[in-house]
Scaffold this motif. Structure first.
Motif, mmCIF file in Angstrom:
data_model
loop_
_atom_site.group_PDB
_atom_site.id
_atom_site.type_symbol
_atom_site.label_atom_id
_atom_site.label_comp_id
_atom_site.label_asym_id
_atom_site.label_seq_id
_atom_site.Cartn_x
_atom_site.Cartn_y
_atom_site.Cartn_z
ATOM 1 N N GLN A 13 5.266 -1.729 4.294
ATOM 2 C CA GLN A 13 4.250 -2.754 4.519
ATOM 3 C C GLN A 13 3.826 -2.788 5.973
ATOM 4 O OE1 GLN A 13 5.684 -6.464 2.905
ATOM 5 N NE2 GLN A 13 5.183 -5.815 0.851
ATOM 6 N N GLY A 14 2.562 -3.071 6.175
ATOM 7 C CA GLY A 14 1.996 -3.233 7.498
ATOM 8 C C GLY A 14 0.829 -4.192 7.404
ATOM 9 N N PRO A 15 0.129 -4.384 8.511
ATOM 10 C CA PRO A 15 -1.012 -5.295 8.492
ATOM 11 C C PRO A 15 -2.052 -4.863 7.450
ATOM 12 C CG PRO A 15 -0.484 -4.630 10.746
ATOM 13 C CD PRO A 15 0.340 -3.780 9.824
ATOM 14 N N GLN A 16 -2.257 -5.708 6.470
ATOM 15 C CA GLN A 16 -3.289 -5.501 5.442
ATOM 16 C C GLN A 16 -3.055 -4.261 4.569
ATOM 17 O OE1 GLN A 16 -6.416 -7.569 5.533
ATOM 18 N NE2 GLN A 16 -5.295 -8.858 6.950
ATOM 19 N N MET A 17 -1.808 -3.753 4.526
ATOM 20 C CA MET A 17 -1.549 -2.530 3.763
ATOM 21 C C MET A 17 -0.149 -2.527 3.165
ATOM 22 S SD MET A 17 -2.003 1.279 5.268
ATOM 23 C CE MET A 17 -1.256 2.719 4.588
ATOM 24 N N THR A 18 -0.051 -2.080 1.910
ATOM 25 C CA THR A 18 1.222 -1.874 1.234
ATOM 26 C C THR A 18 1.186 -0.503 0.570
ATOM 27 O OG1 THR A 18 1.462 -4.235 0.779
ATOM 28 C CG2 THR A 18 2.797 -2.741 -0.547
ATOM 29 N N LEU A 19 2.280 0.240 0.714
ATOM 30 C CA LEU A 19 2.398 1.574 0.148
ATOM 31 C C LEU A 19 3.766 1.693 -0.491
ATOM 32 C CD1 LEU A 19 1.464 4.605 -0.059
ATOM 33 C CD2 LEU A 19 2.544 4.930 2.175
ATOM 34 N N THR A 20 3.794 2.062 -1.768
ATOM 35 C CA THR A 20 5.056 2.284 -2.463
ATOM 36 C C THR A 20 5.085 3.719 -2.966
ATOM 37 O OG1 THR A 20 5.211 -0.026 -3.163
ATOM 38 C CG2 THR A 20 6.560 1.565 -4.363
ATOM 39 N N ILE A 21 6.148 4.425 -2.606
ATOM 40 C CA ILE A 21 6.344 5.804 -3.045
ATOM 41 C C ILE A 21 7.634 5.836 -3.856
ATOM 42 C CG2 ILE A 21 6.668 8.197 -2.330
ATOM 43 C CD1 ILE A 21 5.227 7.386 0.331
ATOM 44 N N HIS A 22 7.508 6.130 -5.147
ATOM 45 C CA HIS A 22 8.670 6.200 -6.034
ATOM 46 C C HIS A 22 9.270 7.606 -5.992
ATOM 47 C CE1 HIS A 22 7.992 2.282 -7.938
ATOM 48 N NE2 HIS A 22 6.702 2.567 -7.846
ATOM 49 N N ALA A 23 10.578 7.703 -6.106
ATOM 50 C CA ALA A 23 11.265 8.999 -6.087
ATOM 51 C C ALA A 23 10.718 9.946 -7.147
ATOM 52 C CB ALA A 23 12.771 8.807 -6.268
ATOM 53 N N GLY A 46 7.709 10.237 -8.028
ATOM 54 C CA GLY A 46 6.406 10.769 -7.669
ATOM 55 C C GLY A 46 5.219 9.848 -7.872
ATOM 56 N N ARG A 47 5.436 8.618 -8.248
ATOM 57 C CA ARG A 47 4.321 7.677 -8.403
ATOM 58 C C ARG A 47 4.025 7.037 -7.055
ATOM 59 N NH1 ARG A 47 0.897 8.049 -12.181
ATOM 60 N NH2 ARG A 47 -0.462 6.270 -12.278
ATOM 61 N N VAL A 48 2.747 6.907 -6.699
ATOM 62 C CA VAL A 48 2.341 6.311 -5.428
ATOM 63 C C VAL A 48 1.395 5.148 -5.705
ATOM 64 C CG1 VAL A 48 1.176 6.720 -3.224
ATOM 65 C CG2 VAL A 48 2.609 8.516 -4.222
ATOM 66 N N LEU A 49 1.734 3.996 -5.147
ATOM 67 C CA LEU A 49 0.910 2.791 -5.249
ATOM 68 C C LEU A 49 0.489 2.404 -3.839
ATOM 69 C CD1 LEU A 49 3.326 0.855 -7.604
ATOM 70 C CD2 LEU A 49 1.304 2.133 -8.292
ATOM 71 N N TYR A 50 -0.801 2.114 -3.665
ATOM 72 C CA TYR A 50 -1.339 1.838 -2.337
ATOM 73 C C TYR A 50 -2.368 0.719 -2.452
ATOM 74 C CZ TYR A 50 -4.654 2.796 1.557
ATOM 75 O OH TYR A 50 -5.496 2.708 2.638
ATOM 76 N N ALA A 51 -2.327 -0.214 -1.519
ATOM 77 C CA ALA A 51 -3.328 -1.286 -1.456
ATOM 78 C C ALA A 51 -3.608 -1.570 0.016
ATOM 79 C CB ALA A 51 -2.829 -2.539 -2.154
ATOM 80 N N ARG A 52 -4.910 -1.676 0.335
ATOM 81 C CA ARG A 52 -5.294 -1.949 1.722
ATOM 82 C C ARG A 52 -6.559 -2.787 1.754
ATOM 83 N NH1 ARG A 52 -6.082 2.480 6.590
ATOM 84 N NH2 ARG A 52 -6.308 0.949 8.260
ATOM 85 N N ARG A 53 -6.569 -3.748 2.668
ATOM 86 C CA ARG A 53 -7.752 -4.583 2.895
ATOM 87 C C ARG A 53 -8.302 -4.274 4.275
ATOM 88 N NH1 ARG A 53 -9.528 -8.217 -0.182
ATOM 89 N NH2 ARG A 53 -10.472 -9.407 1.497
ATOM 90 N N ARG A 54 -9.605 -4.155 4.342
ATOM 91 C CA ARG A 54 -10.319 -3.983 5.610
ATOM 92 C C ARG A 54 -11.513 -4.920 5.549
ATOM 93 N NH1 ARG A 54 -10.733 2.569 5.863
ATOM 94 N NH2 ARG A 54 -8.520 2.965 5.968
ATOM 95 N N GLY A 55 -11.374 -6.060 6.218
ATOM 96 C CA GLY A 55 -12.444 -7.052 6.149
ATOM 97 C C GLY A 55 -12.640 -7.526 4.728
ATOM 98 N N ASP A 56 -13.843 -7.383 4.216
ATOM 99 C CA ASP A 56 -14.150 -7.809 2.845
ATOM 100 C C ASP A 56 -13.914 -6.719 1.809
ATOM 101 O OD1 ASP A 56 -14.935 -10.283 3.798
ATOM 102 O OD2 ASP A 56 -17.062 -9.745 3.926
ATOM 103 N N THR A 57 -13.448 -5.569 2.255
ATOM 104 C CA THR A 57 -13.254 -4.432 1.359
ATOM 105 C C THR A 57 -11.777 -4.229 1.060
ATOM 106 O OG1 THR A 57 -15.163 -3.345 2.377
ATOM 107 C CG2 THR A 57 -13.696 -1.966 1.083
ATOM 108 N N SER A 58 -11.479 -3.949 -0.191
ATOM 109 C CA SER A 58 -10.107 -3.605 -0.544
ATOM 110 C C SER A 58 -10.114 -2.275 -1.295
ATOM 111 C CB SER A 58 -9.447 -4.697 -1.386
ATOM 112 O OG SER A 58 -10.124 -4.849 -2.602
ATOM 113 N N THR A 59 -9.059 -1.511 -1.059
ATOM 114 C CA THR A 59 -8.897 -0.210 -1.702
ATOM 115 C C THR A 59 -7.529 -0.168 -2.335
ATOM 116 O OG1 THR A 59 -10.232 0.805 0.047
ATOM 117 C CG2 THR A 59 -8.897 2.285 -1.293
ATOM 118 N N SER A 60 -7.439 0.394 -3.527
ATOM 119 C CA SER A 60 -6.134 0.556 -4.155
ATOM 120 C C SER A 60 -6.080 1.915 -4.851
ATOM 121 C CB SER A 60 -5.839 -0.576 -5.139
ATOM 122 O OG SER A 60 -6.760 -0.547 -6.201
#
Length: 110
Positions: free
Chosen positions: A33-43, A45-59
């Motif tokens: 976890q970091g500012p406006q971002m979460t990243l999960t990497i499973h052993a 091989g599954r990767v989950l990512y979420a990030r906010r930049r202003g009014d935009t979010s990416t997952s």
């Protein structure tokens, strides 16, 4: 119900595309976890990512395809997302840290 069953079948087939995290990259596994971002990497091989930049979010919720040096690529078929790792996982100040896509992340769970 039928759409839900189709979605479940698709998710199951995509899960089979994931490549487990290689032993030499085991430090990447966990939730970061970091500012406006979460990243999960499973052993597995599954990767989950979420990030906010202003009014935009990416997952992203996708299987790991491969590592290229310190960067890692996730996706299915020709659709890929590259995660730029400026600093790979390392111990700093008693915590595990990693810099991905310009954001310093701290591992909060393994």
């Amino acid at each position: 119900m039928r759409a839900a069953a189709m979605a479940l079948a698709l998710a199951g087939s995509l899960a089979g595309c994931a490549k487990p995290v290689p032993v030499e990259k085991a430090e990447y596994v966990g939730t970061w976890q970091g500012p406006q971002m979460t990243l999960t990497i499973h052993a597995g091989g599954r990767v989950l990512y979420a990030r906010r930049r202003g009014d935009t979010s990416t997952s992203v919720d996708a299987p790991l395809k491969r590592f290229e040096n310190e960067d890692f690529i996730v996706g299915v078929g020709p659709l890929e997302t590259r995660f730029d790792v400026a600093r790979p996982p390392h111990r700093a100040g008693g915590a595990w840290r990693m810099t991905v896509d310009g954001v310093e992340l701290t591992r909060t769970a393994r």
